[in-house]
Write a protein that holds these residues in place. Structure first.
Motif, PDB file in Angstrom:
ATOM      1  N   THR A  35     -12.694  -9.366  -0.811  1.00 60.08           N
ATOM      2  CA  THR A  35     -12.746  -8.243   0.518  1.00 60.08           C
ATOM      3  C   THR A  35     -13.145  -9.389   1.576  1.00 60.08           C
ATOM      4  OG1 THR A  35     -14.897  -7.571  -0.280  1.00 60.08           O
ATOM      5  CG2 THR A  35     -12.942  -6.380  -0.518  1.00 60.08           C
ATOM      6  N   GLU A  36     -14.019 -10.121   1.406  1.00 61.54           N
ATOM      7  CA  GLU A  36     -14.567 -10.846   2.466  1.00 61.54           C
ATOM      8  C   GLU A  36     -13.500 -11.825   2.916  1.00 61.54           C
ATOM      9  OE1 GLU A  36     -18.300 -14.129   3.125  1.00 61.54           O
ATOM     10  OE2 GLU A  36     -18.651 -12.648   1.650  1.00 61.54           O
ATOM     11  N   ALA A  38     -10.387 -11.559   2.955  1.00 65.49           N
ATOM     12  CA  ALA A  38      -9.368 -10.900   3.841  1.00 65.49           C
ATOM     13  C   ALA A  38      -9.933 -10.564   5.073  1.00 65.49           C
ATOM     14  CB  ALA A  38      -8.900  -9.534   3.306  1.00 65.49           C
ATOM     15  N   GLN A  39     -11.279 -10.182   5.359  1.00 64.61           N
ATOM     16  CA  GLN A  39     -11.702  -9.655   6.341  1.00 64.61           C
ATOM     17  C   GLN A  39     -11.843 -10.912   7.554  1.00 64.61           C
ATOM     18  OE1 GLN A  39     -15.360  -7.630   6.033  1.00 64.61           O
ATOM     19  NE2 GLN A  39     -15.652  -7.435   8.474  1.00 64.61           N
ATOM     20  N   PRO A  45      -5.007  -6.637   2.134  1.00 59.92           N
ATOM     21  CA  PRO A  45      -5.284  -7.190   0.850  1.00 59.92           C
ATOM     22  C   PRO A  45      -4.156  -7.493  -0.092  1.00 59.92           C
ATOM     23  CG  PRO A  45      -6.592  -5.042   1.510  1.00 59.92           C
ATOM     24  CD  PRO A  45      -5.446  -5.351   2.334  1.00 59.92           C
ATOM     25  N   SER A  69     -15.294  -6.472  -8.538  1.00 64.31           N
ATOM     26  CA  SER A  69     -14.876  -7.419  -7.124  1.00 64.31           C
ATOM     27  C   SER A  69     -14.197  -8.491  -7.984  1.00 64.31           C
ATOM     28  CB  SER A  69     -16.331  -7.737  -6.543  1.00 64.31           C
ATOM     29  OG  SER A  69     -15.979  -8.631  -5.677  1.00 64.31           O
TER      30      SER A  69
END
Length: 282
Positions: A35-36, A38-39, A45, A69
């Motif tokens: 997630t980090e 991708a951000q 995603p 995760s």
């Protein structure tokens, strides 16, 4: 190797896959949540999943599941093997052509005499963690290092809880202020021997390379500024961050910097970043 290396080079030839690889290299030895990633890179995603799968199939990164995760990290052995193969293959009989001074020389490009070494600590706001690092190392080893700190998006003033901790530990806060890294990136700026990021988001940003090829490492810590709750709970978070950074500064100050070759020094500072009182960076 005859097929592995071309496959790895082909995989890195894609700009977005290369961007993922470079971000993970900046964060090494951290394992970074999907997630980090991708951000930080502005990716959907499913698009990120495609890129990291290609990098894993090429053997350049590894995956680990922590609860729900997925986290990714550089496979440093495979990465080193790839570049070693290229250097050895292209330089047969002429090693002096390819042997870069950056790998064989000690820190920076200047002579290793009795000079002081320039160190820069970077975080996002330059109001707490990088300020802690600057203050601690200056008081521990200011006779051997010239220490600076800066932020990629600095706050207008130091965090009051950070100031309180520093004052309680006997540091002089009058010499401290938030600074933008642009202050150190001009032609008149200092040539750094070491550049450390102490904030995950600062490490995720694709900043220009520093002149002089400094030793760099990521010593990420949870941001105490983001802790919510009572003043006592917030103060505790700042004291914990200070304690973790102090342990790292003690370990760093103990390194025989002038006598280590660059690869040994890089391994040592990476190790300091990987051993933290907090556990793995979040």
């Amino acid at each position: 190797m005859e097929t592995v290396i071309p496959n790895r080079l082909s995989t890195l030839g894609h700009p977005q896959r290369l961007a993922v690889f470079r971000l993970l290299m900046r964060r090494y030895p951290d394992r970074v949540p999907a997630t980090e990633l991708a951000q930080a890179l502005g990716l959907k995603p499913n698009t990120l999943s495609t890129y990291v799968n290609a990098l894993m199939q090429a053997g350049l990164i590894s995956q680990e599941r922590v609860g729900t995760s997925l986290r990714y990290a550089i496979d440093m052995d495979a990465t080193r093997g790839t570049f070693d193969y290229l250097l050895n293959d292209c330089c047969r009989g002429r090693p002096e052509i390819c042997a870069p001074n950056v790998y064989s020389a000690p820190v920076g490009v200047r002579p290793m005499t009795d000079r002081k070494f320039n160190v820069l600590f970077i975080c996002t706001g330059n109001s707490a963690r990088s300020i802690f690092a600057e203050s601690i190392l200056r008081d521990l080893a200011g006779d051997r290092f010239v220490i600076y700190s800066a932020g990629t998006r600095p706050r207008s003033k130091l965090n009051p809880f950070a100031c309180q901790v520093l004052e309680q530990r006997g540091h002089d806060v009058s010499v401290l202020r938030p600074k933008n890294i642009s202050e150190f990136q001009g032609a008149c700026g200092p040539v750094f021997d070491f550049v450390f990021t102490v904030c995950n988001w600062a490490a995720n940003e694709d900043c220009p390379s520093w002149p002089g090829q400094p030793i760099s490492a990521h010593w990420g810590l949870t941001d105490p500024v983001k802790v919510e709750g009572s003043d006592a709970e917030k103060s505790l978070a700042f004291h914990q961050a200070y304690g973790a950074l102090r342990n790292r500064m003690i370990a760093f100050a103990a390194l025989p910097v002038a006598s280590l070759d660059r690869l040994s020094l890089q391994k040592a500072v990476d190790g300091i970043g990987h051993s933290t009182d907090e556990g793995p960076s979040q």
